[in-house]
Design a protein around this motif. Sequence first.
Motif, PDB file in Angstrom:
ATOM      1  N   SER A   1      -7.755  -2.833  -9.975  1.00 31.58           N
ATOM      2  CA  SER A   1      -7.087  -2.361  -8.882  1.00 31.58           C
ATOM      3  C   SER A   1      -7.507  -3.759  -8.435  1.00 31.58           C
ATOM      4  CB  SER A   1      -6.401  -1.531  -8.175  1.00 31.58           C
ATOM      5  OG  SER A   1      -7.710  -0.622  -7.791  1.00 31.58           O
ATOM      6  N   MET A   2      -8.413  -4.325  -8.003  1.00 29.78           N
ATOM      7  CA  MET A   2      -8.952  -5.054  -6.615  1.00 29.78           C
ATOM      8  C   MET A   2      -9.154  -6.158  -7.328  1.00 29.78           C
ATOM      9  SD  MET A   2      -8.681  -3.469  -3.929  1.00 29.78           S
ATOM     10  CE  MET A   2      -9.643  -4.856  -2.793  1.00 29.78           C
ATOM     11  N   ASN A   3      -9.307  -6.616  -8.419  1.00 26.72           N
ATOM     12  CA  ASN A   3      -8.654  -8.213  -9.022  1.00 26.72           C
ATOM     13  C   ASN A   3      -8.363  -8.900  -8.347  1.00 26.72           C
ATOM     14  OD1 ASN A   3     -10.225  -7.482 -11.759  1.00 26.72           O
ATOM     15  ND2 ASN A   3      -9.053  -7.728 -12.265  1.00 26.72           N
ATOM     16  N   PRO A   4      -8.678 -10.194  -7.828  1.00 25.55           N
ATOM     17  CA  PRO A   4      -9.239 -11.014  -9.167  1.00 25.55           C
ATOM     18  C   PRO A   4     -11.415 -11.107  -8.718  1.00 25.55           C
ATOM     19  CG  PRO A   4      -8.034 -12.890  -7.562  1.00 25.55           C
ATOM     20  CD  PRO A   4      -7.003 -10.743  -6.913  1.00 25.55           C
ATOM     21  N   PHE A   5     -10.779 -10.635  -6.867  1.00 26.80           N
ATOM     22  CA  PHE A   5     -12.197 -10.139  -6.113  1.00 26.80           C
ATOM     23  C   PHE A   5     -13.548 -10.007  -6.452  1.00 26.80           C
ATOM     24  CE2 PHE A   5      -8.874 -12.394  -3.598  1.00 26.80           C
ATOM     25  CZ  PHE A   5      -9.102 -13.582  -3.665  1.00 26.80           C
TER      26      PHE A   5
ATOM     27  N   LEU B   1      -1.772   1.317   1.818  1.00 29.31           N
ATOM     28  CA  LEU B   1      -2.863   0.545   0.883  1.00 29.31           C
ATOM     29  C   LEU B   1      -2.098   0.018   0.140  1.00 29.31           C
ATOM     30  CD1 LEU B   1      -5.540   3.978   1.113  1.00 29.31           C
ATOM     31  CD2 LEU B   1      -5.412   1.824   2.367  1.00 29.31           C
ATOM     32  N   LEU B   2      -2.878  -1.555  -0.682  1.00 28.95           N
ATOM     33  CA  LEU B   2      -2.305  -2.078  -1.663  1.00 28.95           C
ATOM     34  C   LEU B   2      -3.495  -1.977  -2.535  1.00 28.95           C
ATOM     35  CD1 LEU B   2      -0.060  -3.032  -3.442  1.00 28.95           C
ATOM     36  CD2 LEU B   2       0.092  -4.960  -1.931  1.00 28.95           C
ATOM     37  N   GLY B   3      -3.396  -2.085  -3.943  1.00 35.97           N
ATOM     38  CA  GLY B   3      -4.907  -2.841  -4.721  1.00 35.97           C
ATOM     39  C   GLY B   3      -5.147  -4.580  -4.527  1.00 35.97           C
ATOM     40  N   ASP B   4      -5.740  -5.122  -4.443  1.00 38.86           N
ATOM     41  CA  ASP B   4      -5.456  -6.922  -4.459  1.00 38.86           C
ATOM     42  C   ASP B   4      -5.055  -7.114  -5.954  1.00 38.86           C
ATOM     43  OD1 ASP B   4      -6.755  -6.622  -2.100  1.00 38.86           O
ATOM     44  OD2 ASP B   4      -8.886  -7.827  -2.868  1.00 38.86           O
ATOM     45  N   GLY B   5      -5.018  -6.648  -6.703  1.00 40.24           N
ATOM     46  CA  GLY B   5      -4.998  -6.820  -8.493  1.00 40.24           C
ATOM     47  C   GLY B   5      -3.383  -6.351  -8.225  1.00 40.24           C
TER      48      GLY B   5
ATOM     49  N   SER C   1      -8.774 -13.007   4.251  1.00 38.75           N
ATOM     50  CA  SER C   1      -6.681 -13.899   4.899  1.00 38.75           C
ATOM     51  C   SER C   1      -6.337 -14.692   3.757  1.00 38.75           C
ATOM     52  CB  SER C   1      -7.723 -14.508   5.880  1.00 38.75           C
ATOM     53  OG  SER C   1      -6.553 -15.060   6.440  1.00 38.75           O
ATOM     54  N   TRP C   2      -6.581 -15.058   3.359  1.00 39.99           N
ATOM     55  CA  TRP C   2      -5.742 -16.116   1.861  1.00 39.99           C
ATOM     56  C   TRP C   2      -5.158 -15.134   0.891  1.00 39.99           C
ATOM     57  CZ3 TRP C   2      -3.109 -20.417   2.896  1.00 39.99           C
ATOM     58  CH2 TRP C   2      -3.997 -21.529   3.201  1.00 39.99           C
ATOM     59  N   TRP C   3      -5.531 -13.758   1.005  1.00 37.85           N
ATOM     60  CA  TRP C   3      -5.117 -12.946  -0.718  1.00 37.85           C
ATOM     61  C   TRP C   3      -3.832 -12.550   0.240  1.00 37.85           C
ATOM     62  CZ3 TRP C   3      -5.105 -14.020  -5.275  1.00 37.85           C
ATOM     63  CH2 TRP C   3      -4.511 -12.470  -6.056  1.00 37.85           C
TER      64      TRP C   3
ATOM     65  N   LEU D   1      -0.937 -14.794   0.588  1.00 43.82           N
ATOM     66  CA  LEU D   1      -0.334 -15.091  -0.371  1.00 43.82           C
ATOM     67  C   LEU D   1       0.443 -13.989  -1.368  1.00 43.82           C
ATOM     68  CD1 LEU D   1      -3.223 -17.463  -2.128  1.00 43.82           C
ATOM     69  CD2 LEU D   1      -1.004 -18.294  -1.033  1.00 43.82           C
ATOM     70  N   THR D   2       0.347 -12.997  -0.553  1.00 45.67           N
ATOM     71  CA  THR D   2       1.198 -11.973  -1.945  1.00 45.67           C
ATOM     72  C   THR D   2       2.706 -12.029  -2.271  1.00 45.67           C
ATOM     73  OG1 THR D   2       0.514  -9.926  -0.132  1.00 45.67           O
ATOM     74  CG2 THR D   2       2.435  -9.420  -1.266  1.00 45.67           C
ATOM     75  N   PRO D   3       3.541 -12.996  -1.905  1.00 39.10           N
ATOM     76  CA  PRO D   3       4.799 -13.321  -2.183  1.00 39.10           C
ATOM     77  C   PRO D   3       4.407 -14.319  -3.662  1.00 39.10           C
ATOM     78  CG  PRO D   3       5.251 -13.721   0.132  1.00 39.10           C
ATOM     79  CD  PRO D   3       3.380 -13.640   0.023  1.00 39.10           C
ATOM     80  N   ILE D   4       2.975 -14.891  -4.028  1.00 42.86           N
ATOM     81  CA  ILE D   4       3.099 -15.813  -5.081  1.00 42.86           C
ATOM     82  C   ILE D   4       1.717 -14.760  -5.828  1.00 42.86           C
ATOM     83  CG2 ILE D   4       3.928 -17.426  -4.091  1.00 42.86           C
ATOM     84  CD1 ILE D   4       1.293 -18.684  -3.963  1.00 42.86           C
TER      85      ILE D   4
END
Length: 151
Positions: A37-41, A89-93, A132-134, A137-140
Amino acid sequence: MISSGQKKIIPNEILLPEVARLISEGHTVTLTVRGNSMNPFLVDRRDRIVLGPFTEADLQPGVAVLARESMGRIVFHRIIHRNGRELTLLGDGNLKATEQTSVADVMGIMVAAIRKDKEYPCNGQTWQRYSSWWMRLTPIRRWLLAIFRRI
């Protein structure tokens, strides 16, 4: 007895409350990331996170936290919105599946990420830039995650 180099797997429902207790006493705890759930970082079983104590003021969008969400599960995800004492909360992946929690249910915050044996402090320029960038970039994110999962 476990000899040096062996790992012991402890169920999250036993381990994580103990992690929360240690953090509340002022300690930091290093855990191996489990799940995608925290991919790609943060990659499953490869990367580690260092969790530590926090103040309520630290709980702002962009910060990754270990928390018990409103359905009772313990998750490690990023804060994407704060409304008073309520956190989303939201996982990066993850693309859409958010969780709700409160400030009182946060167990610790990520103070560093260890990727491929290199430590990145969360207050450092590199990790701040990633975060910050991730979030921007939520819309894409759907397309970026599709590419990541194929490589």
